[in-house]
Each structure stands twice: as structure tokens, then as C-alpha cells.
Design a protein around this motif. Sequence first.
Motif, PDB file in Angstrom:
ATOM      1  N   ARG A 107       0.822  -1.204   0.000  1.00 53.22           N
ATOM      2  CA  ARG A 107       0.000   0.000   0.000  1.00 53.22           C
ATOM      3  C   ARG A 107       0.861   1.261   0.000  1.00 53.22           C
ATOM      4  O   ARG A 107       0.513   2.264  -0.627  1.00 53.22           O
ATOM      5  CB  ARG A 107      -0.950  -0.019   1.193  1.00 53.22           C
ATOM      6  N   SER A 108       1.993   1.216   0.678  1.00 54.13           N
ATOM      7  CA  SER A 108       2.910   2.355   0.660  1.00 54.13           C
ATOM      8  C   SER A 108       3.481   2.563  -0.735  1.00 54.13           C
ATOM      9  O   SER A 108       3.584   3.691  -1.225  1.00 54.13           O
ATOM     10  CB  SER A 108       4.052   2.123   1.665  1.00 54.13           C
ATOM     11  N   TRP A 109       3.840   1.448  -1.389  1.00 53.61           N
ATOM     12  CA  TRP A 109       4.402   1.542  -2.729  1.00 53.61           C
ATOM     13  C   TRP A 109       3.354   2.005  -3.730  1.00 53.61           C
ATOM     14  O   TRP A 109       3.637   2.769  -4.649  1.00 53.61           O
ATOM     15  CB  TRP A 109       4.962   0.186  -3.135  1.00 53.61           C
ATOM     16  N   GLN A 110       2.091   1.588  -3.524  1.00 56.47           N
ATOM     17  CA  GLN A 110       1.020   1.982  -4.430  1.00 56.47           C
ATOM     18  C   GLN A 110       0.768   3.487  -4.379  1.00 56.47           C
ATOM     19  O   GLN A 110       0.364   4.098  -5.369  1.00 56.47           O
ATOM     20  CB  GLN A 110      -0.249   1.196  -4.098  1.00 56.47           C
ATOM     21  N   LYS A 111       1.016   4.110  -3.224  1.00 54.87           N
ATOM     22  CA  LYS A 111       0.871   5.560  -3.119  1.00 54.87           C
ATOM     23  C   LYS A 111       1.917   6.280  -3.961  1.00 54.87           C
ATOM     24  O   LYS A 111       1.682   7.369  -4.465  1.00 54.87           O
ATOM     25  CB  LYS A 111       0.998   5.987  -1.652  1.00 54.87           C
ATOM     26  N   ILE A 112       3.074   5.639  -4.095  1.00 56.65           N
ATOM     27  CA  ILE A 112       4.153   6.217  -4.891  1.00 56.65           C
ATOM     28  C   ILE A 112       3.968   5.876  -6.367  1.00 56.65           C
ATOM     29  O   ILE A 112       4.205   6.700  -7.251  1.00 56.65           O
ATOM     30  CB  ILE A 112       5.518   5.690  -4.400  1.00 56.65           C
ATOM     31  N   LYS A 113       3.520   4.652  -6.623  1.00 58.32           N
ATOM     32  CA  LYS A 113       3.342   4.160  -7.995  1.00 58.32           C
ATOM     33  C   LYS A 113       1.914   3.629  -8.133  1.00 58.32           C
ATOM     34  O   LYS A 113       1.659   2.438  -7.938  1.00 58.32           O
ATOM     35  CB  LYS A 113       4.371   3.075  -8.294  1.00 58.32           C
ATOM     36  N   PRO A 114       0.956   4.498  -8.447  1.00 60.27           N
ATOM     37  CA  PRO A 114      -0.462   4.104  -8.463  1.00 60.27           C
ATOM     38  C   PRO A 114      -0.799   2.970  -9.423  1.00 60.27           C
ATOM     39  O   PRO A 114      -1.794   2.282  -9.224  1.00 60.27           O
ATOM     40  CB  PRO A 114      -1.172   5.403  -8.879  1.00 60.27           C
ATOM     41  N   ASP A 115       0.011   2.771 -10.472  1.00 59.02           N
ATOM     42  CA  ASP A 115      -0.295   1.708 -11.437  1.00 59.02           C
ATOM     43  C   ASP A 115       0.378   0.392 -11.084  1.00 59.02           C
ATOM     44  O   ASP A 115       0.457  -0.517 -11.908  1.00 59.02           O
ATOM     45  CB  ASP A 115       0.110   2.132 -12.855  1.00 59.02           C
ATOM     46  N   SER A 116       0.867   0.269  -9.842  1.00 59.52           N
ATOM     47  CA  SER A 116       1.486  -0.990  -9.420  1.00 59.52           C
ATOM     48  C   SER A 116       0.413  -2.051  -9.215  1.00 59.52           C
ATOM     49  O   SER A 116      -0.779  -1.789  -9.360  1.00 59.52           O
ATOM     50  CB  SER A 116       2.291  -0.783  -8.132  1.00 59.52           C
TER      51      SER A 116
END
Length: 225
Positions: A107-116
Motif C-alpha cells: 500500500r505504501s508503494w502503491q501511493k508512490i506508484k499508483p499503477d502498481s
Amino acid sequence: MRNQRRTASRLAAAVALAAVGLTACGSGDSGGAADTKADRKADRPAASGTASPGASTGPADGSSRNDTARFAPQADRYAREAGVSPRLVMAILYNEAYKPHDPEFERSWQKIKPDSAFGIANMHRAAFDETKRGRPFADRSWFDLPDDPALAVRAAAWYLHDLDRQLPKQLPDGYTRDELLALGYNTGAGNMAAFARGARPGPQARTYLNTLRGNWDKAAEALKR
């Protein structure tokens, strides 16, 4: 202020962990169920995110909680439900086990990379939303994937089912049907169809396929446990 510092610290740790993971993978977000909104070119695999088993305790058989083999029961069950090979599903789970397996990290990474992508099978939101239509998990959300490994495996199996329906009966020399399905899982249905017509996969897709072949026997052993 103290809570803000904790949040910032966690996000910084996630970013640092992501940097390590991406460096080890050699690419930003390769692998995983393709985003069906736009299939990539034949020499470029679809983007993917991180993976997560969700469970906080080890499996009953005593194997490591970081061992992908612990998902073999779900792989067998949902592959049979979807009418695809359990070994293929299991091998793909091994292929997709290359990033940190933690819901908070995802979820932290998705905030940085929304298309993950989300979940242990690295599925994009568009692919999940399309796959779930008319399925037993139609009421579930893509945001559930990080915390629900069984849902992630089930969605992956049905996505493979949908890909299989798009393959022709006659396949090119050099690939099995399962290998083409794995390429479809990695690069999207459009690229899979091109490979089935004889197009040559690019280097990253070939790497994914070689990794799958390397995980093939491991997948079979996991399903025997």
C-alpha cells in the motif's frame, strides 16, 4: 507530530525496501498479471507491483512463512475450479515471489506508484476487475488482495482461464500451452496472441519464461506436499 513521524518513517522504509527490490529485479515493475487496458508491445512485459501473503504466522506444516509452497493448497483448489493447470498456477506464484511480501509495503508503494499491482500473484486493478465479473468473487475488491492470498490465487487462476480461451488450437513450435499462458499472464492477452502467431518475445518476456521453466519442477513438488 509523533504519529506523523512514524508514518514518514514507515513510508521511507518502504521506499528504501522498494529500491533494493527493484535493483535486484533489474527493472521497475516487471512481471505480474498484465493491465488489460493496454497490452504492451511484444518485447515489453506488463508492469507489476509487490506481493503479499497476508498471514502473520507460519503454516501448520512448519515450512517458512516466506516459502511460496505454502500456497499450494490454494493453487490446487482454485486452478481446478477455473479449469487450468495447478502446476502452472503454482509456477506463476513462484515467478511472482520476487518482491517484498507485506501488505503495508504494497500500500505504501502503491501511493508512490499508483499503477502498481497487488497481491501475491501481482495483479493489476484493471485485470482483476475484468476477471472477477460473473465469478464467485465478483463482490470482492482489488484492494483486498494484499491481505487475502487465497483471493489473489483465485483471481490469477481465473485470469489464466480467460487467457486460455483466447489461444488458438494450433500453437507454434517451441512453446507449450502453459508457457504461452504464462507469457500472457506476464505481458497481456494481445502479446500472448502475437506469440501464438509466431512473434518472438523480447528479452524480459523470455526471462519470465525461463524463470517459469526453472520453477516448473519446484511447483510440482510443492503440490505433492
